[in-house]
Design a protein around this motif. Structure first.
Motif, PDB file in Angstrom:
ATOM      1  N   UNK A 128      -3.088 -10.460  34.073  1.00 41.33           N
ATOM      2  CA  UNK A 128      -2.654 -10.957  32.680  1.00 41.33           C
ATOM      3  C   UNK A 128      -3.526 -12.364  32.427  1.00 41.33           C
ATOM      4  N   UNK A 129      -3.099 -13.134  33.304  1.00 38.33           N
ATOM      5  CA  UNK A 129      -3.875 -14.453  33.320  1.00 38.33           C
ATOM      6  C   UNK A 129      -5.517 -14.491  33.011  1.00 38.33           C
ATOM      7  N   UNK A 130      -6.142 -13.495  33.886  1.00 39.29           N
ATOM      8  CA  UNK A 130      -7.574 -13.466  33.748  1.00 39.29           C
ATOM      9  C   UNK A 130      -7.756 -12.808  32.335  1.00 39.29           C
ATOM     10  N   UNK A 131      -6.709 -12.138  31.865  1.00 37.68           N
ATOM     11  CA  UNK A 131      -7.184 -11.606  30.352  1.00 37.68           C
ATOM     12  C   UNK A 131      -7.429 -12.908  29.625  1.00 37.68           C
ATOM     13  N   UNK A 132      -6.582 -13.949  29.901  1.00 39.09           N
ATOM     14  CA  UNK A 132      -7.004 -14.794  28.659  1.00 39.09           C
ATOM     15  C   UNK A 132      -8.343 -15.670  28.921  1.00 39.09           C
ATOM     16  N   UNK A 133      -8.681 -15.346  30.230  1.00 42.44           N
ATOM     17  CA  UNK A 133      -9.966 -15.894  30.628  1.00 42.44           C
ATOM     18  C   UNK A 133     -11.274 -15.406  30.329  1.00 42.44           C
ATOM     19  N   UNK A 134     -11.217 -14.056  29.918  1.00 42.84           N
ATOM     20  CA  UNK A 134     -12.434 -13.123  29.687  1.00 42.84           C
ATOM     21  C   UNK A 134     -13.172 -13.772  28.787  1.00 42.84           C
ATOM     22  N   UNK A 171     -15.127 -12.734  26.759  1.00 46.01           N
ATOM     23  CA  UNK A 171     -15.060 -12.185  25.520  1.00 46.01           C
ATOM     24  C   UNK A 171     -13.922 -12.086  24.811  1.00 46.01           C
ATOM     25  N   UNK A 172     -12.849 -12.784  25.488  1.00 44.21           N
ATOM     26  CA  UNK A 172     -11.359 -12.775  24.907  1.00 44.21           C
ATOM     27  C   UNK A 172     -11.534 -13.985  23.883  1.00 44.21           C
ATOM     28  N   UNK A 173     -11.085 -13.631  22.601  1.00 45.81           N
ATOM     29  CA  UNK A 173     -10.941 -14.548  21.795  1.00 45.81           C
ATOM     30  C   UNK A 173      -9.408 -14.499  21.213  1.00 45.81           C
ATOM     31  N   UNK A 174      -8.613 -15.653  21.558  1.00 49.30           N
ATOM     32  CA  UNK A 174      -7.180 -15.432  21.197  1.00 49.30           C
ATOM     33  C   UNK A 174      -7.098 -15.698  19.783  1.00 49.30           C
ATOM     34  N   UNK A 175      -6.022 -15.022  19.275  1.00 49.05           N
ATOM     35  CA  UNK A 175      -5.583 -14.947  17.841  1.00 49.05           C
ATOM     36  C   UNK A 175      -4.966 -16.253  17.385  1.00 49.05           C
ATOM     37  N   UNK A 176      -4.801 -17.114  18.708  1.00 56.07           N
ATOM     38  CA  UNK A 176      -3.955 -18.380  18.290  1.00 56.07           C
ATOM     39  C   UNK A 176      -4.927 -19.424  18.601  1.00 56.07           C
ATOM     40  N   UNK A 177      -4.727 -20.798  17.942  1.00 57.21           N
ATOM     41  CA  UNK A 177      -5.737 -21.753  18.133  1.00 57.21           C
ATOM     42  C   UNK A 177      -5.340 -22.286  19.462  1.00 57.21           C
ATOM     43  N   UNK A 178      -6.179 -22.586  20.188  1.00 56.37           N
ATOM     44  CA  UNK A 178      -6.279 -22.885  21.583  1.00 56.37           C
ATOM     45  C   UNK A 178      -5.470 -22.001  22.432  1.00 56.37           C
ATOM     46  N   UNK A 179      -5.382 -20.670  22.242  1.00 59.02           N
ATOM     47  CA  UNK A 179      -4.484 -19.609  22.978  1.00 59.02           C
ATOM     48  C   UNK A 179      -4.991 -19.537  24.497  1.00 59.02           C
ATOM     49  N   UNK A 180      -6.421 -19.728  24.295  1.00 54.38           N
ATOM     50  CA  UNK A 180      -7.037 -19.388  25.775  1.00 54.38           C
ATOM     51  C   UNK A 180      -6.415 -20.123  26.511  1.00 54.38           C
ATOM     52  N   UNK A 181      -5.971 -21.252  26.511  1.00 53.00           N
ATOM     53  CA  UNK A 181      -5.684 -22.054  27.522  1.00 53.00           C
ATOM     54  C   UNK A 181      -4.305 -22.817  27.445  1.00 53.00           C
ATOM     55  N   UNK A 182      -3.615 -22.830  26.484  1.00 55.57           N
ATOM     56  CA  UNK A 182      -2.379 -23.506  26.382  1.00 55.57           C
ATOM     57  C   UNK A 182      -1.216 -22.345  26.922  1.00 55.57           C
ATOM     58  N   UNK A 183      -1.525 -21.074  26.491  1.00 52.43           N
ATOM     59  CA  UNK A 183      -0.577 -20.065  27.105  1.00 52.43           C
ATOM     60  C   UNK A 183      -0.669 -19.956  28.447  1.00 52.43           C
ATOM     61  N   UNK A 224     -10.887 -20.998  34.723  1.00 48.76           N
ATOM     62  CA  UNK A 224     -12.122 -21.673  34.099  1.00 48.76           C
ATOM     63  C   UNK A 224     -13.343 -21.476  34.591  1.00 48.76           C
ATOM     64  N   UNK A 225     -13.471 -21.493  35.851  1.00 47.76           N
ATOM     65  CA  UNK A 225     -14.980 -21.002  36.532  1.00 47.76           C
ATOM     66  C   UNK A 225     -15.261 -19.661  35.807  1.00 47.76           C
ATOM     67  N   UNK A 226     -14.354 -18.734  35.955  1.00 50.26           N
ATOM     68  CA  UNK A 226     -14.563 -17.377  35.797  1.00 50.26           C
ATOM     69  C   UNK A 226     -14.963 -17.289  34.375  1.00 50.26           C
ATOM     70  N   UNK A 244     -17.695 -14.171  33.654  1.00 52.39           N
ATOM     71  CA  UNK A 244     -16.604 -13.235  34.324  1.00 52.39           C
ATOM     72  C   UNK A 244     -17.216 -12.840  35.672  1.00 52.39           C
ATOM     73  N   UNK A 245     -17.538 -13.956  36.491  1.00 52.89           N
ATOM     74  CA  UNK A 245     -17.889 -13.667  37.836  1.00 52.89           C
ATOM     75  C   UNK A 245     -17.046 -14.744  38.606  1.00 52.89           C
ATOM     76  N   UNK A 246     -16.419 -14.262  39.516  1.00 49.75           N
ATOM     77  CA  UNK A 246     -15.609 -14.923  40.516  1.00 49.75           C
ATOM     78  C   UNK A 246     -16.135 -15.295  41.917  1.00 49.75           C
ATOM     79  N   UNK A 247     -17.408 -15.360  41.828  1.00 52.21           N
ATOM     80  CA  UNK A 247     -18.388 -15.779  42.892  1.00 52.21           C
ATOM     81  C   UNK A 247     -17.980 -17.421  43.116  1.00 52.21           C
ATOM     82  N   UNK A 248     -18.119 -17.784  44.550  1.00 53.14           N
ATOM     83  CA  UNK A 248     -17.642 -19.093  44.766  1.00 53.14           C
ATOM     84  C   UNK A 248     -18.825 -19.973  44.457  1.00 53.14           C
ATOM     85  N   UNK A 249     -20.053 -19.516  44.345  1.00 55.54           N
ATOM     86  CA  UNK A 249     -20.985 -20.307  43.873  1.00 55.54           C
ATOM     87  C   UNK A 249     -20.973 -20.768  42.598  1.00 55.54           C
TER      88      UNK A 249
END
Lengths: 463, 110, 618, 87
Positions: A368-374, A376-388, C170-172, C177-182
């Protein structure tokens, strides 16, 4: 084979069980087993009821999401029933109605039909909670639930007035075109469902119900109902209302407060059951937050993992409370010393909720958390990528502290508390704990399953 | 006009829920809320000069029916409402048996 | 011979499970499995690591990726060595624990997790193993004295690991979308700063550095005695590993401060590291419990590692890495020595102990050597590392940090001397006459090995310096330390050019040996002490009622302590009040939303609707 | 002479006002039995409302269930609670 059997059979069985009291527990077991097995053999197609085509008539939507949630909810339901039925034979017919209601909730593709099922399952839930022997608390629940569903209905009617349809798929297209005008009715519906889903300002009933719960009602409300309602929420948020802008912000704010306050309240509690109930408030918040920001697939699994864990946690704690006569943490301390198997399962469930590795909770929370950081993931909330993510992580820290406190108290204190668990309960709990580990280890398979759930847009398929 | 009354009834129901301390009164407030809601739902489907959506021998060829769907919904809602009310009243009896009063303030437990 | 690292991880887990099964049947046999297991793992990793036989292929744990890096190897060898040494103590302590079999299992599991962290090239699974270590080691702690320490540990650890997770994510995000350590090295801009902050935060928590140190003394004091040694020597080094990734690998963060030619980020780390040193030292000085004292000393030594890393020069980073080795050896030895004492005496409170040297001379020697190393006195390993760090700091011209490191060294003279005097020296207490005897051979063995290594690393740094040079090459850092025979001659590096800094540990050791010998002669020749009772000290004016207060270790540094005793609880109180704030917030919310009245829900619904209908909110 | 629709409108207004008043009374009356009676009357008025809004089947249901069944339920409950205790 039609999905309608999942609703019709339990209802029919409920009538039979009223007539023939003696067979009712067996009937219940049989039917809930049927409801568990049946989804595996179901076709993936919509079912139309009454011969009207889908925008006009009521339809049942059978897609992967519905199937997943059906299997999860019915599985939990079956286990709860199997473990507790010997003690609560009288409730058989009510439980059958509840089963019908829950299946209906997950299947229906019609917003008004959803209301009906909310009420059916709700009334069944009120009746189940009467076994707590706290009529006042049940009354509170009833009032809150009724007001909630009334609001849902109000919002629904306003929407109907605007769009002229009650069908979810139709409504989705309407909402997409007229985002601005649907805000108010949507909020009414959100509040209405929020009451059942334990979102923060509307959940005062939770304490009275789960804080005094027994074996049956605790597991039923916290595990089965919570999962089902969360998934219904998901169905609405992912399939009908894709909210954004100010509204999303307000809702996310409510959810953020729910999460943090839930964890803080659990942290402030000293009673085992209260800790669990506040924690489940926070979990519900997280699940719905994930649905809101559009990470539906993992939110589904989050809800399911949480349901499984809560089944174990509430089951064990309620049994302990029954035996010890109090759910104060200090009274319960050391109670796993003589019940190692149960203790281990409890620990697994707790660690899974905390999102520690090896367990299902980890896979779910991480993804779920990775989902926020994909990228190409654009959150529908301002700052949603990081705050939540930060909110979820902070909540997890608080959660960890009190769960560890609870666990160390239950494991490492000396006491002679001896609690007898029925063998069946033991097996069930152990099997669920093993399931949490298995899903935690074979996450590749889980991920495949999830990948098959979502289409590229991250929205559920409404076929 | 009735639409406004319905909304006012809704509000009155909420007001009752907020202010009343008696279990029976709370259930009454719930009922008022529900009646308001039902009226509202019907009024959504209604327009002036519409006909009741029932086919009879006198129905004109091109009938100007009011929307029948809300009426169907209300039928369901009424039945559900009665169920809830009955359950609430049963609980009220239980509460009375347990605490000897129907007033929330007089019950020791909070 | 070639073996994949996953074999080692799986083998460690298998040993853990075996230890559990056997431990259920027979407690001690189970704990002997931990000895076998950790020795095998250590031997295997060290042997294959040095011969280049380790591979990172995955056949079973296919979901993750491993890569054999020199720095991973470095850490893995140290940590598995610490585990192997400590495991010798397990059979002697296993009877004290509530769940002996579980203890053996979790002991091995946390080793497996640690190895996983060091070799993961997938950041997500690095986090996976990181968390795995957290929860496996978590349940070891409450088997000791206090149950509360576990929740402190989890709270901080979770905060730390989630900071790490956030940085990883954040790195990812930044690396498509890469988790590599580099990917750690390739983030830029604001993301880089955020990643740096969060990763350093994770490193700080794990290392127990100021201001995230509260858990460390609590855990090290209250955990079972061998577990304390594992934490101090082994698991704490996970923090150093993350610090290496964050501080050294990421390079300079922020703008350069012109006057000292240093990056702002590094400056902050150095300052906090220095604060850690000072704080740890000051706190250690005032402890009465030997374990707690060592715990604070662990903390202050963590500060040295951070200061060394943050210098970003050959000497600084090499000094930090060297300090990891030296401190792992020394602090494990010290904790084990204290554990040996605690096992027979039943306490680690200094004022309840005394004169143990008469019965446990070997333990005494081990402890002596360990503290000499920790205080950075030649000829022990700690001297070389502290010397290098000090050189690096002076080279940078950072006076205040240099003062802090010197203060730490002097402070450690003060505090490590105290348990030495209170526990081992002095007169034998009557209650120990019969019960206390020297530890059995298998407990002495690891302690002696550690002591010898302490001396070895202090006299002949060549092997480790070579290893560190290999790490520099492996991490593509422009650092290098030049050895000339037995002496550290200087450094060459692209950034700094060639610099001289001569240190000949062998020579120093010889001189030091001669000095000690002379002192010993004087001691023998002029031996004129008289034996008095332990409590036979003089007081002025007032009569002391509690006999224990007459113990000379009580109020050992009272004048010094008085200088800062008002300020010592600041951080602890901060976290406690933070926890209280959370609790208050929770209680407030509970009071606000959960008063069990039916109208509360309705009220909030109405309130929200009024708010929404108020105006153009929507 | 008012025509049909205007009659209906007047009727609507009257019903609406009465309903609001009754609801208010039902909520605020001191005596429970009176409150129930007011509720019943409100329900009856809503039946008229349904009829006015061309929903005869709903009106029938409401008349039977809403004002009949519910009122009797209330009354029975009140009787039961009166029997046991004080008040």
């Amino acid at each position: 084979m039609s999905a309608i059997l999942l609703i019709a059979v339990p209802l029919l069985a409920a009538f039979i069980s009223i007539l023939v009291k003696k067979v009712s527990p067996y009937l219940l077991l049989l039917v809930s087993l049927f409801a568990l097995v049946y989804p595996f053999f179901m076709d993936m197609s919509d079912v139309i009821i009454g011969g009207f085509d889908s925008p006009i008539g009521i339809n049942l939507v059978v897609n992967k999401f519905a199937l997943t949630s059906l299997i999860a909810v019915n599985g939990l339901f079956f286990l709860v029933v199997a473990v507790n039925i010997a003690q609560y034979k009288k409730l058989s017919s009510i439980l059958l109605v509840a089963l019908a209601g829950l299946n209906g909730l997950l299947l229906t593709g019609d917003l008004f039909n959803l209301f009906v099922f909310i009420e059916i399952s709700g009334i069944a839930a009120y009746l189940i909670t009467t076994t707590n022997k706290k009529p006042l608390q049940t009354f509170n629940y009833l009032v809150a639930g009724t007001v909630g569903s009334s609001l849902y209905l109000l919002g629904l009617i306003i929407l109907y007035n605007m769009s002229g349809t009650l069908n979810m798929a139709d409504m989705a297209t309407f909402v997409e075109g007229n985002g601005m005008y649907t805000l108010f009715p949507f909020l009414l519906m959100f509040i209405g469902l929020g009451v059942e889903a334990k979102l923060l300002p509307f959940n005062s009933w939770v304490k009275g119900i789960l804080g005094h719960s027994n074996n049956l009602s605790g597991a039923m409300i916290a595990s089965v109902y919570a999962t089902a309602i969360a998934l219904v929420f998901g169905k609405l948020l992912a399939g009908v209302f894709q909210i954004e802008g100010t509204l999303a912000l307000i809702i996310a704010l409510v959810l953020g407060i729910t999460i943090l306050a839930g964890e803080a309240m659990a942290y402030a509690s000293t009673k085992a059951r209260e800790i669990l109930l506040y924690s489940s408030i926070a979990q519900a918040g997280i699940v719905i937050l994930l649905f809101t920001v559009g990470l539906g697939a993992w939110a589904t699994f989050f809800a399911i993992a949480n349901g499984v864990s809560k089944f174990i946690l509430f089951g064990v704690v309620n049994r302990l409370t029954e035996e010890v006569g109090s759910d104060e943490m200090d009274q319960l301390k050391g109670s796993f010393v003589n019940n190692k198997l149960i203790g281990v399962s409890f620990t697994v469930a707790a660690l899974s909720i905390l999102g520690l590795p090896l367990f299902f909770g980890f896979v779910v929370k991480m993804n779920s958390l990775i989902g926020f950081f994909e990228p190409d993931f654009v959150s529908n909330l301002p700052g949603g990528n990081f705050i939540f993510p930060i909110i979820i992580l902070v909540a997890s820290v608080i959660e960890g502290v009190y769960f560890v406190k609870l666990l160390t108290k239950l494991w490492y204190k000396d006491s002679d508390v001896k609690v007898n668990f029925t063998p069946l309960f033991k097996y069930v709990v152990v099997v669920l704990a093993v399931a949490l580990i298995v899903f935690g280890l074979f996450q590749g398979e889980v991920e495949e399953l999830v990948a098959s759930l979502i289409n590229p847009g991250g929205v559920f398929i409404w076929n | 006009m009735l639409q406004f009354a319905a909304i006012i009834l809704l509000m009155l129901g909420l007001y009752g829920l907020l202010t009343q301390r008696n279990v029976i009164k709370i259930i009454i407030s719930l009922n008022i809320l529900e009646i308001g809601l039902n009226l509202f739902i019907i009024s959504v489907g209604y327009f002036e000069g519409g006909l009741a959506p029932i086919f009879t021998s006198e129905t004109p060829a091109n009938p100007n029916f009011v929307d029948p769907l809300p009426q169907a919904l209300v039928l369901t809602a009424i039945v559900i409402g009665v169920g809830t009310t009955a359950l609430g009243l049963a609980l009220a009896r239980k509460i009375y048996q347990k605490y000897g009063t129907l007033n929330l303030d007089e019950m020791g437990e909070n | 011979m070639e073996l994949s690292i996953e074999i080692f991880i799986l083998a460690t887990l298998a040993f853990g499970l075996m230890a559990y099964v056997i431990g259920r049947l027979h407690k001690q046999l189970g704990s002997i499995m931990t000895i076998l297991g950790s020795l095998t793992i250590f031997g295997g990793i060290a042997y294959l690591g040095f011969t280049g036989g380790l591979t990172g292929e995955t056949a079973y744990l296919t979901f993750t990726q491993f890569e054999i890096s020199e720095f991973g190897l470095f850490f893995a060898i140290i940590v598995s060595f610490v585990f192997a040494m400590v495991s010798f103590f397990n059979p002697f302590f296993i009877k004290q624990y509530k769940y002996p079999a579980l203890y053996s299992m979790l002991f091995m599991f946390s080793l497996a997790g640690a190895i996983g962290v060091f070799f993961s090239s997938n950041l997500l699974y690095l986090f996976f193993f990181f968390e795995f270590v957290v929860w496996t080691s978590l349940f070891l702690i409450p088997m000791g004295r206090s149950k509360k320490a576990a929740s402190w540990y989890y709270g901080f650890s979770a905060a730390g690991s989630f900071m790490l997770l956030f940085a990883i994510l954040m790195i990812y995000n930044a690396n498509n979308g890469s988790f590599h350590i580099s990917g750690i090295g390739s983030v830029t801009g604001t993301t880089q700063i955020i990643v740096f902050i969060f990763m350093s935060g994770a490193a700080f928590t794990k290392l127990g550095a100021f201001p995230l140190h509260i858990w460390l003394p609590k855990v090290l004091t209250n955990a079972p005695d061998p577990v304390s040694a594992v934490f101090s020597g082994g698991l704490e080094k996970l923090g150093a590993f993350v610090a290496l990734l964050a501080i050294v690998n990421m390079g300079g963060i922020g703008f350069i401060i012109p006057s000292i030619d240093m990056y702002f980020g590094q400056m902050i780390i150095a300052t906090l590291g220095a604060l850690t040193i000072v704080f740890g030292t000051l706190m250690a000085i005032r402890q009465d419990d030997a374990k707690k004292l060592l715990a604070y000393s662990s903390m202050s030594n963590g500060g040295y590692i951070l200061v060394g890393f943050s210098m970003l020069t050959s000497q600084g980073v090499a000094g930090g890495l060297y300090h990891i080795v030296a401190h792992a050896i020394a602090s494990t030895a010290a904790f084990l020595a204290i554990a040996a004492v605690a096992r027979v005496a039943g306490t680690t409170k200094m004022k309840e102990l005394g004169g143990i040297i008469h019965k446990m001379p070997v333990t005494y020697m081990v402890y002596l050597i360990a503290i000499i190393s920790m205080a950075g006195i030649p000829p022990m390993g700690g001297f070389i590392s502290k010397w290098m760090i000090f050189q690096a700091v002076i080279d940078k011209g950072m006076i205040f940090i240099a003062i802090a490191t010197v203060f730490g060294s002097i402070g450690s003279f003060l505090y490590v001397f105290r348990p030495l005097a209170a526990l081992f020296l002095g007169q034998e207490l009557p209650q120990f006459k019969k019960t206390v005897k020297e530890a059995p051979f298998f407990m002495l063995l690891p302690m002696i090995i550690l002591s010898l290594l302490s001396v070895y690393t202090g006299v002949l740094p060549g092997v480790i310096i070579d290893f560190i040079n290999k790490i520099f090459v492996d991490m593509q850092l422009n650092y290098n330390i030049v050895m000339n025979g037995f002496a550290i001659e200087g450094y060459t590096s692209g950034i700094e050019g060639v610099g001289p800094s001569l240190l000949n540990p062998l020579l120093i050791a010889c001189v030091f040996g001669v000095g000690v010998f002379v002192a010993f002669l004087i001691f023998i020749v002029l031996k004129k002490s008289k034996k008095i009772d332990l409590m036979d000290t003089y007081t002025a004016g007032n009569f002391v009622y509690t006999e224990e207060h007459l113990h000379y270790s009580v109020d050992f540094y009272a004048p010094l302590e008085r200088l800062y005793e008002k300020y010592i609880h600041i951080m602890k109180n901060f976290y406690k009040s933070l926890a209280n704030k959370v609790r208050e917030f929770g209680a407030f919310m509970k009071y606000f939303f959960f008063t069990n009245k039916p109208e509360i829900t309705v009220f909030w619904i109405v309130a929200l609707m009024v708010f929404l209908l108020w105006g153009d909110v929507l | 002479m008012l025509d049909n629709i205007e009659v209906l409108q007047v009727l609507e207004i009257v019903i609406a006002v009465f309903m609001v008043v009754l609801a208010f009374l039902a909520i605020n009356s001191k005596s429970l039995i009176k409150a129930v009676m007011f509720l019943s009357a409100l329900s009856m008025l809503s039946v008229i409302g349904f009829v006015v809004m061309q929903a005869p089947d709903v009106a029938v249901t409401e008349a039977v269930i809403g004002s009949g069944l519910v009122t009797s339920l209330f009354v029975f409950t009140l009787l039961a609670t009166k029997k046991v205790g004080v008040k």
